[in-house]
Every structure is written in structure tokens, then in C-alpha cells.
Design an enzyme around this catalytic site. Sequence first.
Site, PDB file in Angstrom:
ATOM      1  N   ASN A  77       0.670  -1.263  -0.085  1.00 36.92           N
ATOM      2  CA  ASN A  77       0.148   0.068   0.044  1.00 36.92           C
ATOM      3  C   ASN A  77       0.885   1.216  -0.132  1.00 36.92           C
ATOM      4  O   ASN A  77       2.133   1.323   0.424  1.00 36.92           O
ATOM      5  CB  ASN A  77      -0.743   0.000   1.188  1.00 36.92           C
ATOM      6  CG  ASN A  77      -1.952  -0.778   1.272  1.00 36.92           C
ATOM      7  OD1 ASN A  77      -2.445  -1.413   0.058  1.00 36.92           O
ATOM      8  ND2 ASN A  77      -2.824  -1.156   2.472  1.00 36.92           N
TER       9      ASN A  77
ATOM     10  N   ASN B 127       4.807  -4.749   4.974  1.00 32.04           N
ATOM     11  CA  ASN B 127       5.511  -4.535   6.363  1.00 32.04           C
ATOM     12  C   ASN B 127       6.157  -5.697   6.952  1.00 32.04           C
ATOM     13  O   ASN B 127       7.178  -5.901   7.413  1.00 32.04           O
ATOM     14  CB  ASN B 127       4.659  -4.165   7.315  1.00 32.04           C
ATOM     15  CG  ASN B 127       4.006  -2.748   6.854  1.00 32.04           C
ATOM     16  OD1 ASN B 127       4.686  -1.861   6.179  1.00 32.04           O
ATOM     17  ND2 ASN B 127       2.764  -2.338   7.516  1.00 32.04           N
TER      18      ASN B 127
ATOM     19  N   GLU C 109      -5.675  -9.208   3.026  1.00 32.63           N
ATOM     20  CA  GLU C 109      -5.578  -8.258   2.160  1.00 32.63           C
ATOM     21  C   GLU C 109      -5.681  -8.551   0.819  1.00 32.63           C
ATOM     22  O   GLU C 109      -5.746  -7.685  -0.005  1.00 32.63           O
ATOM     23  CB  GLU C 109      -4.806  -6.941   2.723  1.00 32.63           C
ATOM     24  CG  GLU C 109      -4.981  -6.013   3.999  1.00 32.63           C
ATOM     25  CD  GLU C 109      -3.946  -5.166   4.218  1.00 32.63           C
ATOM     26  OE1 GLU C 109      -4.199  -4.417   4.900  1.00 32.63           O
ATOM     27  OE2 GLU C 109      -2.684  -5.229   3.984  1.00 32.63           O
TER      28      GLU C 109
ATOM     29  N   ASN D 231      -5.225 -11.296  16.902  1.00 35.75           N
ATOM     30  CA  ASN D 231      -5.271 -10.473  18.038  1.00 35.75           C
ATOM     31  C   ASN D 231      -6.511 -10.789  18.558  1.00 35.75           C
ATOM     32  O   ASN D 231      -7.217 -11.675  18.045  1.00 35.75           O
ATOM     33  CB  ASN D 231      -5.138  -8.851  17.559  1.00 35.75           C
ATOM     34  CG  ASN D 231      -6.193  -8.474  16.742  1.00 35.75           C
ATOM     35  OD1 ASN D 231      -7.316  -8.850  16.807  1.00 35.75           O
ATOM     36  ND2 ASN D 231      -6.006  -7.241  16.241  1.00 35.75           N
TER      37      ASN D 231
ATOM     38  N   LEU E  52      -1.917  -9.864  22.434  1.00 36.06           N
ATOM     39  CA  LEU E  52      -2.907  -9.166  23.399  1.00 36.06           C
ATOM     40  C   LEU E  52      -2.158  -7.803  23.483  1.00 36.06           C
ATOM     41  O   LEU E  52      -2.463  -7.095  24.656  1.00 36.06           O
ATOM     42  CB  LEU E  52      -2.760  -9.636  24.839  1.00 36.06           C
ATOM     43  CG  LEU E  52      -3.202 -11.152  24.954  1.00 36.06           C
ATOM     44  CD1 LEU E  52      -3.178 -11.953  26.113  1.00 36.06           C
ATOM     45  CD2 LEU E  52      -4.612 -11.160  24.418  1.00 36.06           C
ATOM     46  N   GLY E  53      -1.401  -7.178  22.542  1.00 33.11           N
ATOM     47  CA  GLY E  53      -0.973  -5.768  22.821  1.00 33.11           C
ATOM     48  C   GLY E  53      -0.044  -5.562  23.822  1.00 33.11           C
ATOM     49  O   GLY E  53       1.003  -6.425  24.164  1.00 33.11           O
ATOM     50  N   ALA E  54      -0.242  -4.788  24.764  1.00 34.94           N
ATOM     51  CA  ALA E  54       0.560  -4.510  26.012  1.00 34.94           C
ATOM     52  C   ALA E  54       0.405  -5.470  26.824  1.00 34.94           C
ATOM     53  O   ALA E  54       1.461  -5.488  27.811  1.00 34.94           O
ATOM     54  CB  ALA E  54       0.300  -2.862  26.297  1.00 34.94           C
TER      55      ALA E  54
ATOM     56  N   GLY F 255       1.004  -8.598  26.167  1.00 33.07           N
ATOM     57  CA  GLY F 255       1.629  -9.709  25.943  1.00 33.07           C
ATOM     58  C   GLY F 255       1.167 -10.717  24.759  1.00 33.07           C
ATOM     59  O   GLY F 255       0.220 -10.303  23.941  1.00 33.07           O
TER      60      GLY F 255
ATOM     61  N   ASP G 198       2.728  -6.446  12.613  1.00 34.08           N
ATOM     62  CA  ASP G 198       3.453  -6.958  11.204  1.00 34.08           C
ATOM     63  C   ASP G 198       5.028  -7.140  11.576  1.00 34.08           C
ATOM     64  O   ASP G 198       5.713  -8.012  11.337  1.00 34.08           O
ATOM     65  CB  ASP G 198       3.272  -5.787  10.178  1.00 34.08           C
ATOM     66  CG  ASP G 198       1.984  -5.974   9.636  1.00 34.08           C
ATOM     67  OD1 ASP G 198       1.288  -6.836   9.641  1.00 34.08           O
ATOM     68  OD2 ASP G 198       1.602  -4.712   9.407  1.00 34.08           O
TER      69      ASP G 198
END
Length: 302
Positions: free
Chosen positions: A11, A43, A139, A183, A217-219, A221, A248
Amino acid sequence: MHDLLILGSVNRDLIVHAPRLPEPGETLRGQSFASCIGGKGANQAVAAARLGAKVALGARVGLREGGAALVAQLAREGVATHLIAQPEDETPGVALIVVGAEDGENQIVTVAGSNGTLPVDQVEALPLAGVKYLVAQQELPPASIARAFERARAAGARTVLNAAPFRPEAVSLLPLVDLLVVNALEAAALLPGEPATPEALAQALRQRGPSSVLLSLGAEGLVWADAAGCQRHAARKVRAVDTVGAGDTLVGALITALAEGQAIEAALRFAQAAAAIAVSRPGVQDAMPTRAEVIQFLEAAP
């Protein structure tokens, strides 16, 4: 020869940094603007190349609106680009991204452009000899991803699906997937009505086909589930500046480590370190670390 083949999107990213994310109908005064290469396929390929992987990208990049410059940038990053189709009459994909300064969170809207036209015929022509991992996201057309996974498995490669952005068609791909990366929101969307804990979701997803599941889970872990069980791994503690591209970076780093033969514990540690560095810096590909930076980060960690 390349160990990793990433089949994915390319992109033109249009990124605005604002004091915070806008509410519906609200107009905010932005702080800065940048235009750069993006797309989950690009990415992940750049993240892997920065970390030393031998990686090729299978993609479709229209040459209108500066598409050739996007392909050239990938080549400068060390990504093999000979499997990228470049139709003259198509426009590359576009992503409109807003990043909030308060917490680095983001909002993204994408237009598929030439990513949405990648045909099964192009997948049939992909050379798979020697490929250890074939990685795809969502995508691209689902039929093309499915055929790529079928061919990869027949050639002895392991298949990796990053089921983002979420599309319902991902459910039909799960029997063809060796490693699923999602996620929490994507996991819940894949299994509506299933138990809500991350560990339960990861195990339930394994029952749909993948031998291994990474639930980010992002922040907080991540959760890793495989035949040996289910484990939670805490995230590296850093100040988040920009979370765009963190997932990514995680995928690119993890697959790089696994292709090198690293044990899963070491590979997860390596991938989490790379993602932690990325979120601590502004930008997407500009924030992705080199291998030397990840090693230094790991050596400095307690």
C-alpha cells in the site's frame, strides 16, 4: 533462493499524527503527515529482511500513482521483488491512518487497489522449492490465499496466516494453516460465542485446524498454544509512541526466527523484542529494528 515467501499487500500509507483519535463526526488539527510504503505484506517482508531473513514478496502493485516507487523501495530494503506483478492500468492499495499521540493507538481505513485483484494464476506460478514458510494475511482475495496454502503444503512448506484485517472467509482457511496469528478481536470474531479468555480462544482455534496459534494481546503480551499446551508471555515494557505496524513486526520477526531453527521460546522472545522496539519509535517501516538492535535490546533486558 529464499527461506520465506510472503504473499501479501503493498500500500501507499498516508499517515496523520493527531493529539488523540477523533470521535465520530469530529475534526481535529493534526500534528504531522507522512506518505510512505505500507501494506501488511510489505511490512512483514521488510521486518523480516531487516532482521536478516532471505525473504521474497509475492504481490500485485499497480503502476499508477507511483506504484513503481513502492516496488523499488522494497528492493532497497533487501526484499526479493521478482514475484511482484506490476500491471500498468491499476492503482496500488492505499491506507489512511490516524495515530493518536496520547497512547500511540491508531485508526486505519484501507482501499485494496491492485491488492484486491491478485489472481489465482499468479499464485500457481509461485516457485516454492526451498521455501520453509509461506505467510499470508487477509488483504488479498481469499481464493488466492487458499490456493497458495495448498501448494505450499504440497511443497513441504509451513503455512502461516495472519488473520488481519478480519474477514469471515478466514474460517474456511483454518484447515490449511499451520500457524495462525491473531489479536483478541480477530480471535473472538473467528469464534463467536466461544469462551472469552485468550487461552480458551487460542485452544479453540487450534481445534479448527492450525497446529499452533499465537494470540496477540498488545501491551499485555501474547498467548501461545500448540500441542504442548498453552502459555502466556508478558510483553516487554516500553513507552508506546506508535503502534501501527507492531503486529507486522511481530510476525516478520517470529517467522525469521523459526526459519532459522530457533526454539519456540527463543523465537517468541526475539519477536516480542522486535515489536517492543517498533512501538517505541514513530513510523511503520521506519520504526522496524535491525537484527543488531534486537540483540542489543535482548542483552540489556533483565
